[in-house]
Design an enzyme around this catalytic site. Structure first.
Site, short mmCIF file in Angstrom:
data_model
loop_
_atom_site.label_atom_id
_atom_site.label_comp_id
_atom_site.label_asym_id
_atom_site.label_seq_id
_atom_site.Cartn_x
_atom_site.Cartn_y
_atom_site.Cartn_z
N ASP A 142 0.80 -1.22 0.00
CA ASP A 142 0.00 0.00 0.00
C ASP A 142 0.83 1.27 0.00
O ASP A 142 0.45 2.27 -0.60
CB ASP A 142 -0.96 0.02 1.20
CG ASP A 142 -0.22 0.21 2.51
OD1 ASP A 142 0.70 -0.57 2.81
OD2 ASP A 142 -0.56 1.17 3.24
N ASP A 145 5.53 0.30 3.36
CA ASP A 145 5.71 -0.91 4.13
C ASP A 145 5.57 -2.12 3.22
O ASP A 145 5.52 -2.01 2.01
CB ASP A 145 4.66 -0.96 5.25
CG ASP A 145 3.27 -0.74 4.68
OD1 ASP A 145 2.79 -1.60 3.92
OD2 ASP A 145 2.65 0.31 4.98
N TYR A 205 -6.02 0.98 8.83
CA TYR A 205 -7.09 1.33 7.89
C TYR A 205 -8.44 1.01 8.51
O TYR A 205 -9.18 0.17 8.03
CB TYR A 205 -6.90 0.59 6.56
CG TYR A 205 -5.71 1.09 5.77
CD1 TYR A 205 -5.79 2.28 5.05
CD2 TYR A 205 -4.50 0.40 5.77
CE1 TYR A 205 -4.69 2.76 4.35
CE2 TYR A 205 -3.41 0.87 5.06
CZ TYR A 205 -3.51 2.06 4.35
OH TYR A 205 -2.43 2.53 3.65
N GLU A 262 5.97 9.69 3.37
CA GLU A 262 5.55 8.36 2.91
C GLU A 262 4.57 8.50 1.75
O GLU A 262 3.59 9.24 1.83
CB GLU A 262 4.89 7.57 4.05
CG GLU A 262 4.60 6.14 3.64
CD GLU A 262 4.14 5.28 4.82
OE1 GLU A 262 4.25 4.05 4.72
OE2 GLU A 262 3.68 5.83 5.83
#
Length: 624
Positions: free
Chosen positions: A78, A81, A230, A475
């Site tokens: 995603d 990571d 999430y 990120e």
């Protein structure tokens, strides 16, 4: 990796097109588009193909799902990571697909259509595997807690690769609904080039929607390891509507259209006025799609309900422009600002809705009404463009927030694979904690350039620190980039002519449009039935697979001194789709947004088929 998101809103659409005279200059949107798609290849999990263009990546996650007896190899990581989170992955696929559905021709003209479709298929191939039976869907591989304890390349992973699923005893309507939406939207993408694959996607989409609707519940209650990363804050109601909207778009089955009408109030589609559109909150996207159905004349008896959806869609647009009753926050430099953590996701998703809504309004020859006054479609487009330009460097820091675009961009992103030397350069195993000591803490630039990645972006005051440990700002995420495909394709195309409301329902021409002959207007049969005149003309034509298609525009004019009501048109020799009119039995009525035609006024409808013009006549009306 993104945590938790909140809420926003908008929509609209229609038919005829006269494009806006807006200059697109200053940035190379084509270059940015190419880079934004390339980023998805850096996020790939599984066996990488020979066509892989990001050469510093290699195979990873090759045993995913094995312990659970299912093949879950593939898909996307995603963000920075090595976890595969199904909820944001499905949203990413939906938004890439929507970009292609809206702007296929623009992507083709840029030379990036094949790469965009490859990016969608990499996601859907995985989602097909994850949907292992009609009422079972795997929603996560790996978990954020063990993953964040380590800093390793995907190729070296030693973290847990447990697989987590939803089923009738452990429901997840939001996850299943979003995955259904992704499959349905992607089926439209592949409808012509790979019809058998499109059909397979539709089967999965329909099964998933039934599963989501029948066994209701939040997915993060069933997959608890996802809550920290999430969590489904908005619940599952928006995903049920979102899935139904995409299934209607993919199938034209009125069952899904009626679902939107029947459940619009109960599931919040007509009541939630949002200022956010994201992987968690889909209401603004649903409302935009439903507004398009309404303006395309597809609502029928559902028009009053769909108008309520549209009102909420326009609330979203006005709030983003700063012209509504409750407006979104912006930085001093003009960027939409929602939260400190990965704010760019909200910028690109909102801008995408605004640019497609602008094109819908332009096609419909309509404008937007906000609390502070009327707004033209060009204003929506200009605002979306300003957000993209900010991303690409037109901001107080003169920083491009897309890695590899421009001359000043982030070089120390919070991304495991980019920050550690490629396994192809140095195959020495990187240990779980050793990666933090050796690579995470380095002050040097990343050894691998993560081209096209859109990072989290600046804070509420346009400040930004390019530091690897500054995960809130540095990120990237796949769902940041997904809406950019459509945004950048549209901006790169400038004002090349097309009709937004027609383009997605007609076979996409593989050749350039044929020159349009100077059209001679031909009176329809209604012209002899005073006081109503009907004039038709052919406005464009093209050839697809040896067959020539023609687009006709018909103008209906009230030539009397009274108002025309209860108009009924008869149309014969029609062999293709028609837009704007409302069909009732064998007759066609006023468009859904009209209930009468004042003296001297006109309205227009269009149709496309591969034949001479249809016979259009007046079969009934009253004068008041």
């Amino acid at each position: 990796m993104q945590r938790i998101a909140r809420l926003c809103s908008t929509t609209s659409l229609f038919f005829l097109l006269h494009l806006l005279p807006l200059a697109f200059a200053g940035h190379d949107y084509g270059d940015a588009l190419s880079k934004s798609i390339l980023f998805f290849e850096a996020q790939r999990s599984g066996y990488l193909p020979s066509t892989q263009r990001v050469k510093w990546r290699s195979h990873s996650g090759l045993n995913d799902g094995k312990a659970s007896g299912v093949n879950l190899v593939g898909g996307y990581y995603d963000a920075g990571d090595n976890v595969k989170f199904g909820f944001p992955m499905a949203f990413t696929v939906t938004m890439m697909s929507w970009s292609i559905v809206e702007y296929r021709r623009q992507l083709a003209a840029s030379g990036e259509l094949r790469h965009a479709m490859d990016a969608v298929k990499w996601g859907t191939d995985y989602l097909i595997k994850a949907h292992s039976s009609p009422d079972v869907l795997y929603g996560e591989v790996g978990d954020g807690n063990t993953d964040h304890y380590c800093w390793q390349r995907p190729e070296d992973m030693t973290t847990s690769r447990g697989a987590y699923k939803i089923d009738p005893n452990h429901p997840g309507s939001d996850l299943a609904g979003e995955t259904a939406a992704a499959m349905a939207a992607a089926s439209v993408v592949f409808r012509h080039r790979n019809p058998s694959y499109a059909k397979l996607l539709l089967i999965h989409a329909q099964q998933l929607f039934q599963f989501a609707d029948k066994f209701r519940g939040k997915y993060d209650s069933s997959i608890a390891v996802a809550q920290k990363y999430y969590r489904s804050v908005s619940g599952y109601a928006d995903e049920l509507l979102w899935a139904a909207a995409w299934l209607y778009r993919a199938t034209n089955n009125r069952h899904y259209l009626n679902y939107l009408a029947i459940n619009g109030d109960a599931l919040g589609g007509t009541s939630w006025a949002m200022t956010e559109f994201s992987w968690d909150v889909k209401y603004a996207g649903v409302q935009t799609l439903v507004a398009k159905f309404l303006m395309s004349g597809k609502a029928g008896r559902n028009a009053p309900i769909f108008q309520k959806y549209q009102q909420k869609a326009e609330f979203f647009m006005c709030s983003c422009l700063g012209k509504g009753g409750r407006n979104v926050q912006k930085t001093p430099g003009g960027l939409i600002f929602r939260q400190r953590w990965n704010n760019m996701q909200f910028v690109t998703s909102a801008s995408f809705l605004m640019i497609v809504y602008s094109d819908y309004l332009t096609s419909a020859r309509k404008s937007l009404s906000c609390a502070s006054g009327g707004v033209s479609p060009s204003e929506l487009l200009a605002f979306a463009k300003s957000q993209v330009d900010y991303i690409l460097g037109d901001n107080p820091r003169a920083t491009s927030y897309m890695v590899g675009y421009g001359s000043n961009y982030p070089t120390r992103v919070h991304h495991r694979a980019a920050s550690i030397v490629s396994i192809k350069v140095n195959p020495t195993f990187v240990t779980c904690r050793g990666g933090y000591a050796t690579w995470y803490s380095r002050k040097a630039n990343d050894p691998n350039l993560l081209i096209g990645a859109l990072v989290g972006g600046p804070d509420a005051y346009d400040n930004f620190a390019d530091e690897r440990d500054n995960f809130e700002q540095t990120e990237p995420a796949t769902y940041n980039n997904a809406p950019l495909l459509g945004l950048l394709a549209r901006l790169h195309a400038g004002h090349s002519g097309y009709n937004q409301l027609l383009a997605e329902d007609i076979p996409v021409p593989k050749v350039q449009l044929n020159p349009v002959p100077i059209a001679k207007s031909t009176p329809g049969k209604g012209s002899s039935s005073a006081p109503i005149a009907i004039e038709q003309k052919m406005t464009s034509s093209w050839t697809y697979e040896g067959k020539t298609y023609y687009r006709y525009a018909a103008i209906v004019t009230n030539k009397s001194s009274k108002t025309v009501k209860n108009l009924k048109l008869s149309i014969s020799k029609l062999y293709g789709p028609i837009w704007a009119l409302t069909k009732l039995g064998d007759s066609y009525l006023f468009p859904s947004w009209l209930n009468s035609l004042p003296a001297g006024k006109s309205f227009e409808f269009v149709y496309i088929h591969s034949s001479a013009q249809a016979d259009v006549g007046v079969s009934g009306y009253t004068l008041a």
